[in-house]
Design a protein around this motif. Sequence first.
Motif, mmCIF file in Angstrom:
data_model
loop_
_atom_site.group_PDB
_atom_site.id
_atom_site.type_symbol
_atom_site.label_atom_id
_atom_site.label_comp_id
_atom_site.label_asym_id
_atom_site.label_seq_id
_atom_site.Cartn_x
_atom_site.Cartn_y
_atom_site.Cartn_z
ATOM 1 N N SER A 76 0.828 -1.195 0.000
ATOM 2 C CA SER A 76 0.000 0.000 0.000
ATOM 3 C C SER A 76 0.867 1.251 0.000
ATOM 4 C CB SER A 76 -0.891 -0.014 1.241
ATOM 5 O OG SER A 76 -1.590 1.198 1.369
ATOM 6 N N LEU A 77 0.408 2.261 -0.726
ATOM 7 C CA LEU A 77 1.100 3.543 -0.753
ATOM 8 C C LEU A 77 0.755 4.401 0.472
ATOM 9 C CD1 LEU A 77 0.584 4.431 -4.531
ATOM 10 C CD2 LEU A 77 2.602 3.420 -3.452
ATOM 11 N N ASP A 78 -0.199 3.943 1.263
ATOM 12 C CA ASP A 78 -0.654 4.682 2.438
ATOM 13 C C ASP A 78 -0.554 3.780 3.665
ATOM 14 O OD1 ASP A 78 -2.154 5.907 4.486
ATOM 15 O OD2 ASP A 78 -3.632 6.699 3.095
ATOM 16 N N PRO A 79 0.167 4.205 4.702
ATOM 17 C CA PRO A 79 0.304 3.352 5.892
ATOM 18 C C PRO A 79 -1.019 3.110 6.615
ATOM 19 C CG PRO A 79 1.289 5.519 6.282
ATOM 20 C CD PRO A 79 0.894 5.466 4.837
ATOM 21 N N HIS A 98 -14.744 -3.770 -3.049
ATOM 22 C CA HIS A 98 -15.682 -3.922 -1.942
ATOM 23 C C HIS A 98 -16.231 -2.553 -1.536
ATOM 24 C CE1 HIS A 98 -17.116 -4.908 2.134
ATOM 25 N NE2 HIS A 98 -17.272 -6.120 1.636
ATOM 26 N N ASN A 99 -17.448 -2.543 -1.037
ATOM 27 C CA ASN A 99 -18.091 -1.285 -0.631
ATOM 28 C C ASN A 99 -17.349 -0.574 0.491
ATOM 29 O OD1 ASN A 99 -20.155 -1.405 -2.506
ATOM 30 N ND2 ASN A 99 -21.486 -2.597 -1.167
ATOM 31 N N SER A 100 -16.530 -1.290 1.251
ATOM 32 C CA SER A 100 -15.813 -0.672 2.368
ATOM 33 C C SER A 100 -14.623 0.173 1.917
ATOM 34 C CB SER A 100 -15.330 -1.751 3.343
ATOM 35 O OG SER A 100 -14.348 -2.574 2.732
ATOM 36 N N LEU A 101 -14.231 0.053 0.641
ATOM 37 C CA LEU A 101 -13.076 0.814 0.149
ATOM 38 C C LEU A 101 -13.476 2.241 -0.198
ATOM 39 C CD1 LEU A 101 -11.355 -1.787 -2.191
ATOM 40 C CD2 LEU A 101 -10.628 -1.067 0.074
ATOM 41 N N LEU A 106 -8.417 3.318 -2.395
ATOM 42 C CA LEU A 106 -8.138 3.056 -3.810
ATOM 43 C C LEU A 106 -6.891 3.810 -4.260
ATOM 44 C CD1 LEU A 106 -11.794 3.191 -5.131
ATOM 45 C CD2 LEU A 106 -10.344 1.164 -4.948
ATOM 46 N N ALA A 107 -6.717 5.035 -3.790
ATOM 47 C CA ALA A 107 -5.536 5.820 -4.159
ATOM 48 C C ALA A 107 -4.257 5.188 -3.615
ATOM 49 C CB ALA A 107 -5.681 7.247 -3.654
ATOM 50 N N GLU A 118 -15.434 11.115 -11.268
ATOM 51 C CA GLU A 118 -14.961 10.799 -9.921
ATOM 52 C C GLU A 118 -16.088 10.868 -8.898
ATOM 53 O OE1 GLU A 118 -11.299 12.727 -8.896
ATOM 54 O OE2 GLU A 118 -10.590 12.618 -10.944
ATOM 55 N N SER A 119 -17.306 10.506 -9.301
ATOM 56 C CA SER A 119 -18.442 10.563 -8.376
ATOM 57 C C SER A 119 -18.270 9.591 -7.227
ATOM 58 C CB SER A 119 -19.748 10.274 -9.118
ATOM 59 O OG SER A 119 -19.723 8.994 -9.692
ATOM 60 N N HIS A 120 -17.409 8.554 -7.398
ATOM 61 C CA HIS A 120 -17.181 7.617 -6.308
ATOM 62 C C HIS A 120 -16.529 8.300 -5.116
ATOM 63 C CE1 HIS A 120 -13.315 7.531 -8.414
ATOM 64 N NE2 HIS A 120 -12.796 7.189 -7.243
ATOM 65 N N GLN A 121 -15.872 9.437 -5.329
ATOM 66 C CA GLN A 121 -15.214 10.134 -4.231
ATOM 67 C C GLN A 121 -16.232 10.813 -3.317
ATOM 68 O OE1 GLN A 121 -12.019 12.609 -5.494
ATOM 69 N NE2 GLN A 121 -10.894 10.913 -6.372
#
Length: 124
Positions: A76-79, A98-101, A106-107, A118-121
Amino acid sequence: MKRLPQSLEQLGAGRATYELRDGQTIELDLDEARTATEAEIRAAHGLDEPTAVPVMRNGRLLGTVPGDFHPMGFDSLDPLYDPRPHDFREENGVWIAHNSLGPGDLAAVPGFIPAEDESHQNGQ
């Protein structure tokens, strides 16, 4: 890669047919299939690497990941995000998120390119 049903001849020879993410099929030695990534197999057999695989959720395109993406095979790029086995599932040549992401999760996936919409944001 998805393993397809084995014939008796393949079973005796230690080989099986696999379906790649883009729908191509290839017969492989079982040892090679166990130890090599899809990208390594494609390179060894002269098959083109798909440039991007869609990531979808609820019928919406969230973005794309590289063709050799594996849901548990990346750092992962994010800790704050660690990949979990249920985060992505492969279905008909696309990855289903998954809906939890959330957008930050994702980034954190190396090579993830968000869709232009980018409506998912906004949680939609």
